[in-house]
Design a protein around this motif. Structure first.
Motif, PDB file in Angstrom:
ATOM      1  N   ILE A  86     -52.603  -4.629  -2.936  1.00  0.00           N
ATOM      2  CA  ILE A  86     -52.634  -4.639  -1.469  1.00  0.00           C
ATOM      3  C   ILE A  86     -53.728  -5.566  -0.958  1.00  0.00           C
ATOM      4  CG2 ILE A  86     -53.134  -3.225   0.564  1.00  0.00           C
ATOM      5  CD1 ILE A  86     -51.752  -0.893  -0.899  1.00  0.00           C
ATOM      6  N   VAL A  87     -54.901  -5.513  -1.618  1.00  0.00           N
ATOM      7  CA  VAL A  87     -56.012  -6.389  -1.227  1.00  0.00           C
ATOM      8  C   VAL A  87     -55.603  -7.852  -1.337  1.00  0.00           C
ATOM      9  CG1 VAL A  87     -58.297  -7.212  -1.910  1.00  0.00           C
ATOM     10  CG2 VAL A  87     -57.850  -4.764  -1.759  1.00  0.00           C
ATOM     11  N   PHE A  88     -54.963  -8.216  -2.446  1.00  0.00           N
ATOM     12  CA  PHE A  88     -54.589  -9.608  -2.637  1.00  0.00           C
ATOM     13  C   PHE A  88     -53.440 -10.014  -1.711  1.00  0.00           C
ATOM     14  CE2 PHE A  88     -56.658  -8.927  -6.871  1.00  0.00           C
ATOM     15  CZ  PHE A  88     -57.710  -9.800  -6.641  1.00  0.00           C
ATOM     16  N   PHE A  89     -52.557  -9.067  -1.385  1.00  0.00           N
ATOM     17  CA  PHE A  89     -51.520  -9.350  -0.399  1.00  0.00           C
ATOM     18  C   PHE A  89     -52.151  -9.615   0.967  1.00  0.00           C
ATOM     19  CE2 PHE A  89     -48.142  -7.290  -3.084  1.00  0.00           C
ATOM     20  CZ  PHE A  89     -47.321  -8.412  -3.130  1.00  0.00           C
ATOM     21  N   ILE A  90     -53.162  -8.812   1.331  1.00  0.00           N
ATOM     22  CA  ILE A  90     -53.867  -9.021   2.595  1.00  0.00           C
ATOM     23  C   ILE A  90     -54.536 -10.396   2.599  1.00  0.00           C
ATOM     24  CG2 ILE A  90     -55.832  -8.265   4.007  1.00  0.00           C
ATOM     25  CD1 ILE A  90     -55.184  -5.395   3.137  1.00  0.00           C
ATOM     26  N   GLY A  91     -55.189 -10.727   1.488  1.00  0.00           N
ATOM     27  CA  GLY A  91     -55.851 -12.028   1.385  1.00  0.00           C
ATOM     28  C   GLY A  91     -54.862 -13.171   1.480  1.00  0.00           C
ATOM     29  N   THR A  92     -53.685 -12.999   0.845  1.00  0.00           N
ATOM     30  CA  THR A  92     -52.661 -14.038   0.891  1.00  0.00           C
ATOM     31  C   THR A  92     -52.103 -14.194   2.306  1.00  0.00           C
ATOM     32  OG1 THR A  92     -52.062 -13.540  -1.403  1.00  0.00           O
ATOM     33  CG2 THR A  92     -50.478 -14.793  -0.107  1.00  0.00           C
ATOM     34  N   GLY A  93     -51.767 -13.061   2.937  1.00  0.00           N
ATOM     35  CA  GLY A  93     -51.217 -13.107   4.282  1.00  0.00           C
ATOM     36  C   GLY A  93     -52.187 -13.651   5.308  1.00  0.00           C
ATOM     37  N   SER A  94     -53.470 -13.430   5.078  1.00  0.00           N
ATOM     38  CA  SER A  94     -54.477 -13.882   6.045  1.00  0.00           C
ATOM     39  C   SER A  94     -54.553 -15.403   6.137  1.00  0.00           C
ATOM     40  CB  SER A  94     -55.854 -13.331   5.669  1.00  0.00           C
ATOM     41  OG  SER A  94     -56.305 -13.880   4.442  1.00  0.00           O
ATOM     42  N   MET A  95     -53.958 -16.109   5.176  1.00  0.00           N
ATOM     43  CA  MET A  95     -53.970 -17.575   5.235  1.00  0.00           C
ATOM     44  C   MET A  95     -53.270 -18.093   6.483  1.00  0.00           C
ATOM     45  SD  MET A  95     -53.614 -19.050   1.377  1.00  0.00           S
ATOM     46  CE  MET A  95     -52.125 -18.172   0.982  1.00  0.00           C
ATOM     47  N   PHE A  96     -52.266 -17.340   6.983  1.00  0.00           N
ATOM     48  CA  PHE A  96     -51.616 -17.739   8.223  1.00  0.00           C
ATOM     49  C   PHE A  96     -52.624 -17.811   9.364  1.00  0.00           C
ATOM     50  CE2 PHE A  96     -47.359 -16.384   6.575  1.00  0.00           C
ATOM     51  CZ  PHE A  96     -46.723 -17.583   6.829  1.00  0.00           C
ATOM     52  N   ALA A 144     -60.479  -8.132 -19.467  1.00  0.00           N
ATOM     53  CA  ALA A 144     -59.413  -8.980 -18.937  1.00  0.00           C
ATOM     54  C   ALA A 144     -59.165  -8.671 -17.459  1.00  0.00           C
ATOM     55  CB  ALA A 144     -58.139  -8.765 -19.747  1.00  0.00           C
ATOM     56  N   GLN A 145     -59.296  -7.398 -17.062  1.00  0.00           N
ATOM     57  CA  GLN A 145     -59.093  -7.005 -15.674  1.00  0.00           C
ATOM     58  C   GLN A 145     -60.119  -7.659 -14.749  1.00  0.00           C
ATOM     59  OE1 GLN A 145     -56.555  -4.757 -14.282  1.00  0.00           O
ATOM     60  NE2 GLN A 145     -57.373  -5.976 -12.612  1.00  0.00           N
ATOM     61  N   MET A 146     -61.383  -7.685 -15.196  1.00  0.00           N
ATOM     62  CA  MET A 146     -62.434  -8.326 -14.403  1.00  0.00           C
ATOM     63  C   MET A 146     -62.146  -9.813 -14.231  1.00  0.00           C
ATOM     64  SD  MET A 146     -65.776  -6.660 -16.209  1.00  0.00           S
ATOM     65  CE  MET A 146     -65.972  -4.875 -16.377  1.00  0.00           C
ATOM     66  N   ILE A 147     -61.752 -10.463 -15.317  1.00  0.00           N
ATOM     67  CA  ILE A 147     -61.454 -11.898 -15.277  1.00  0.00           C
ATOM     68  C   ILE A 147     -60.275 -12.174 -14.351  1.00  0.00           C
ATOM     69  CG2 ILE A 147     -60.622 -13.847 -16.649  1.00  0.00           C
ATOM     70  CD1 ILE A 147     -63.560 -13.234 -17.064  1.00  0.00           C
ATOM     71  N   LEU A 148     -59.261 -11.311 -14.425  1.00  0.00           N
ATOM     72  CA  LEU A 148     -58.079 -11.491 -13.591  1.00  0.00           C
ATOM     73  C   LEU A 148     -58.430 -11.372 -12.102  1.00  0.00           C
ATOM     74  CD1 LEU A 148     -55.024 -11.869 -13.417  1.00  0.00           C
ATOM     75  CD2 LEU A 148     -54.784  -9.385 -13.631  1.00  0.00           C
ATOM     76  N   ASN A 149     -59.191 -10.337 -11.741  1.00  0.00           N
ATOM     77  CA  ASN A 149     -59.600 -10.167 -10.341  1.00  0.00           C
ATOM     78  C   ASN A 149     -60.437 -11.350  -9.870  1.00  0.00           C
ATOM     79  OD1 ASN A 149     -58.335  -7.696 -10.038  1.00  0.00           O
ATOM     80  ND2 ASN A 149     -60.139  -6.509 -10.554  1.00  0.00           N
ATOM     81  N   LEU A 159     -46.834  -9.467  -7.547  1.00  0.00           N
ATOM     82  CA  LEU A 159     -45.819  -8.469  -7.871  1.00  0.00           C
ATOM     83  C   LEU A 159     -45.577  -8.390  -9.374  1.00  0.00           C
ATOM     84  CD1 LEU A 159     -43.198  -9.038  -5.022  1.00  0.00           C
ATOM     85  CD2 LEU A 159     -44.616  -7.009  -5.376  1.00  0.00           C
ATOM     86  N   ALA A 160     -45.571  -9.552 -10.029  1.00  0.00           N
ATOM     87  CA  ALA A 160     -45.387  -9.575 -11.483  1.00  0.00           C
ATOM     88  C   ALA A 160     -46.548  -8.877 -12.188  1.00  0.00           C
ATOM     89  CB  ALA A 160     -45.250 -11.018 -11.971  1.00  0.00           C
ATOM     90  N   LEU A 161     -47.780  -9.152 -11.744  1.00  0.00           N
ATOM     91  CA  LEU A 161     -48.948  -8.512 -12.345  1.00  0.00           C
ATOM     92  C   LEU A 161     -48.955  -7.008 -12.087  1.00  0.00           C
ATOM     93  CD1 LEU A 161     -51.672 -11.174 -11.471  1.00  0.00           C
ATOM     94  CD2 LEU A 161     -50.765 -10.646 -13.738  1.00  0.00           C
ATOM     95  N   LEU A 162     -48.482  -6.612 -10.898  1.00  0.00           N
ATOM     96  CA  LEU A 162     -48.371  -5.185 -10.592  1.00  0.00           C
ATOM     97  C   LEU A 162     -47.332  -4.527 -11.500  1.00  0.00           C
ATOM     98  CD1 LEU A 162     -49.099  -2.741  -8.797  1.00  0.00           C
ATOM     99  CD2 LEU A 162     -47.337  -3.523  -7.191  1.00  0.00           C
ATOM    100  N   GLY A 163     -46.198  -5.204 -11.683  1.00  0.00           N
ATOM    101  CA  GLY A 163     -45.159  -4.670 -12.559  1.00  0.00           C
ATOM    102  C   GLY A 163     -45.612  -4.571 -14.007  1.00  0.00           C
ATOM    103  N   LEU A 164     -46.476  -5.505 -14.417  1.00  0.00           N
ATOM    104  CA  LEU A 164     -47.006  -5.475 -15.791  1.00  0.00           C
ATOM    105  C   LEU A 164     -48.227  -4.559 -15.919  1.00  0.00           C
ATOM    106  CD1 LEU A 164     -46.770  -9.298 -16.559  1.00  0.00           C
ATOM    107  CD2 LEU A 164     -45.363  -7.478 -17.567  1.00  0.00           C
ATOM    108  N   LYS A 165     -48.587  -3.896 -14.804  1.00  0.00           N
ATOM    109  CA  LYS A 165     -49.721  -2.967 -14.749  1.00  0.00           C
ATOM    110  C   LYS A 165     -51.058  -3.651 -15.045  1.00  0.00           C
ATOM    111  CE  LYS A 165     -46.913   1.075 -15.873  1.00  0.00           C
ATOM    112  NZ  LYS A 165     -46.706   2.243 -16.760  1.00  0.00           N
ATOM    113  N   GLN A 166     -51.109  -4.939 -14.688  1.00  0.00           N
ATOM    114  CA  GLN A 166     -52.370  -5.665 -14.795  1.00  0.00           C
ATOM    115  C   GLN A 166     -53.193  -5.536 -13.524  1.00  0.00           C
ATOM    116  OE1 GLN A 166     -53.423  -7.206 -17.697  1.00  0.00           O
ATOM    117  NE2 GLN A 166     -51.597  -6.153 -18.461  1.00  0.00           N
TER     118      GLN A 166
END
Length: 221
Positions: free
Chosen positions: A183-193, A132-137, A169-176
């Motif tokens: 952090i990687v996905f936050f960087i990817g999200t922020g880079s859209m600017f 499930a972790q691989m699929i989620l990433n 943040l929700a996935l981090l809180g659920l330990k998924q």
């Protein structure tokens, strides 16, 4: 020059699909057995059609010929006994490529559906399991790429970033997700600017393939 550019784009697209499975090979025992090599061939057939042949809008007669060649290739490798489910997944994706070649949905298929399912095919063939972790990433990587393609205004980007940040943040809180992955996905999200202005004029397959590869490489650190 155009054909060489198309070939380069096709190779880059294939690399972006294989990047995440190759990353996982560094962490799990993998199997480069004949069925796995055959899966790479199936993925290559999909990539070649979508990225190299599709832009030329082949007619239905060519599609039938391409399907026959694919069937002949599969029959020639029956001794390998490829997975029935992988073959079904291949056939469904090939038919989807045929259907969307002149549709506005073509970019969505090329940036989300094909990269997601073909990478999953390679992961399963290499590791003989998919977690499930691989699929989620894999899903998050391709969703980010699609969002970069879809958003056009600053307001849409802000909305997308807020929604994605809440999901991460929700996935981090659920330990998924681990802190590093978040952090990687936050960087990817922020880079859209920063990608908005360049991406508006660079909405081609090579551009999104590079973005997918960058996200995968960030996950490997």
């Amino acid at each position: 020059m155009k054909i060489w550019k198309s070939i380069l784009t096709t190779c880059l697209y294939f690399l972006s699909i294989a990047a995440y499975p190759v990353l996982l090979m560094q962490h799990y025992p993998y199997h480069l057995d004949p069925p796995t090599k055959f899966t790479f061939i199936l993925v290559a057939l999909l990539v070649i059609y979508y990225a190299l042949i599709g832009p030329f809008h082949p007619n239905k007669y060519f599609n039938v010929l391409y399907s026959i060649l694919a069937i002949i290739l599969i029959l020639c490798h029956q001794a390998i006994k490829p997975s029935f489910y992988l073959l079904c997944l291949f056939v469904c994706q090939l038919l989807l490529c045929f259907l969307v070649q002149k549709s506005p949905m073509r970019a969505i298929v090329g940036n989300l559906v094909l990269p997601f399912f073909t990478s999953a095919m390679l992961i399963f063939s290499l590791l003989h399991f998919v977690s499930a972790q691989m699929i989620l990433n894999l899903l998050l990587i391709n969703v980010l790429v699609v969002i970069v393609h879809l958003v056009k205004s600053r307001g849409q980007i802000l909305l997308a970033i807020v929604c994605l940040s809440l999901v991460i943040l929700a996935l981090l809180g659920l330990k998924q997700l681990t802190l590093q992955q978040s952090i990687v996905f936050f960087i990817g999200t922020g880079s859209m600017f920063f990608l908005q202005k360049w991406g508006r004029h660079s909405r081609n397959l090579a551009y999104f393939s590079l973005l997918r590869i960058i996200l995968v490489l960030l996950l490997s650190f």
